[in-house]
Enzyme design. Sequence first.
Site, PDB file in Angstrom:
ATOM      1  CB  THR A  12      42.404  46.180  59.474  1.00 30.45           C
ATOM      2  OG1 THR A  12      41.204  45.810  58.775  1.00 30.45           O
ATOM      3  CG2 THR A  12      42.308  45.687  60.907  1.00 30.45           C
ATOM      4  CB  SER A  65      41.681  47.598  51.122  1.00 33.65           C
ATOM      5  OG  SER A  65      41.165  46.368  51.559  1.00 33.65           O
ATOM      6  CB  SER A  66      36.045  46.896  50.909  1.00 31.85           C
ATOM      7  OG  SER A  66      35.621  47.869  51.850  1.00 31.85           O
ATOM      8  CG  ASP A  97      38.489  43.277  53.100  1.00 29.32           C
ATOM      9  OD1 ASP A  97      38.889  42.248  53.680  1.00 29.32           O
ATOM     10  OD2 ASP A  97      37.573  43.993  53.543  1.00 29.32           O
ATOM     11  CB  THR A 296      40.651  27.665  37.988  1.00 28.06           C
ATOM     12  OG1 THR A 296      39.959  26.719  38.818  1.00 28.06           O
ATOM     13  CG2 THR A 296      41.977  28.023  38.645  1.00 28.06           C
ATOM     14  CD  GLN A 297      34.130  27.988  40.440  1.00 30.98           C
ATOM     15  OE1 GLN A 297      33.392  27.407  41.224  1.00 30.98           O
ATOM     16  NE2 GLN A 297      33.671  28.680  39.408  1.00 30.98           N
TER      17      GLN A 297
END
Length: 362
Positions: A12, A65-66, A97, A296-297
């Site tokens: 960006t 970056s995606s 990202d 873990t999420q």
Amino acid sequence: MAKVHVLYTGGTIGCVPDAQGALAPVPGPEFERLVLSMPGLSGHRVADHPGLTWTMGWLDRTLDSSAMTPADWIVIARRILDVYDEYDGFVVLHGTDSMAYTASALSFLLPGLSKPVILGGSQVPLTVALSDALPNLVGALALAGTLPVPEVCVFFDTLLLRGNRARKIDANRFAGFGSPNFPPLATVGSFVARNGALWLPMPGDDAALSVPANRAGRREELDAQAAALDGFSVPMLWLHPGIRASTVSAMLSGTVPAAKGLVLLAFGEGNGPTDPAFLAALAGADRSGVVVMDNTQVQAGAVLPGAYATGLGAVGAVGAYDMTPEASYAKLVCLLAAGLDPVAVKGLMATPLAGELTVIDA
């Protein structure tokens, strides 16, 4: 006197609207001209920092970056190695990202750093008046040239974070990055507040793993890792209520190239469903040589192996402790690309290599 090298990869910070009005990063030479026109950065200098100069290089093709892949991580690492002796610090300008993935990967691809490698970027392009781009860029340059922190970092909105502890926490606010499980290495305001006790130790120039002593060997290792990347995959799986064994089986058996690792984003402290078929699918993956990571999420906190009966250690999953999913994924890819066998990879995944995790007793 300090010299900083900036590697512009896209993102960006270097975007302008294309013909359809969508943001796309400009090529490197155009971006360098833009940076030189910014207040305080003309003449490849940094205002208020006498003696601090910078140069800029860029990737052959600039990327959002995606679109980054593990192969791009190795390209970036190699570019830093190629000019390592010539500069006192490095800034990698990168899209937000996947910045946490790249920062994590570089911490494993460049062991033994004695100079700062700081990733930075922005939520709003440098061409926009109301933007975080200029302070983020100037801050990263100043820190890379004046702060002797010997590790890969992320600088964003006044915070210098350990790269493999950083996460993107907001898609819009200027405070886009945080480090939920580890304090900042420094904070920038009217002065720079260092938290030097947390920095990784400075290696000696003759240390076996240091970049200065092992640069040629590291180049060869990076080349080998780049060649190995096409031979395996590492999927990530977000657990949810009602997830079925068939999902695990389809993800692992249907992946081309074959999966050698699996990063689970589990519940809470690393818990998962108790459905026997689901657990059997994970156990079968482990027996077949797939390294299964139990993350873990949850944004903050740690996986505590053995804390709950619903933990996934019984099926062979390696507890990630407080390692971020981004660091877990990047570390697993780097270790597998190094050609290590599953037993060795499991042992190293649960061992701190670059300050990425804290081993916690349940």
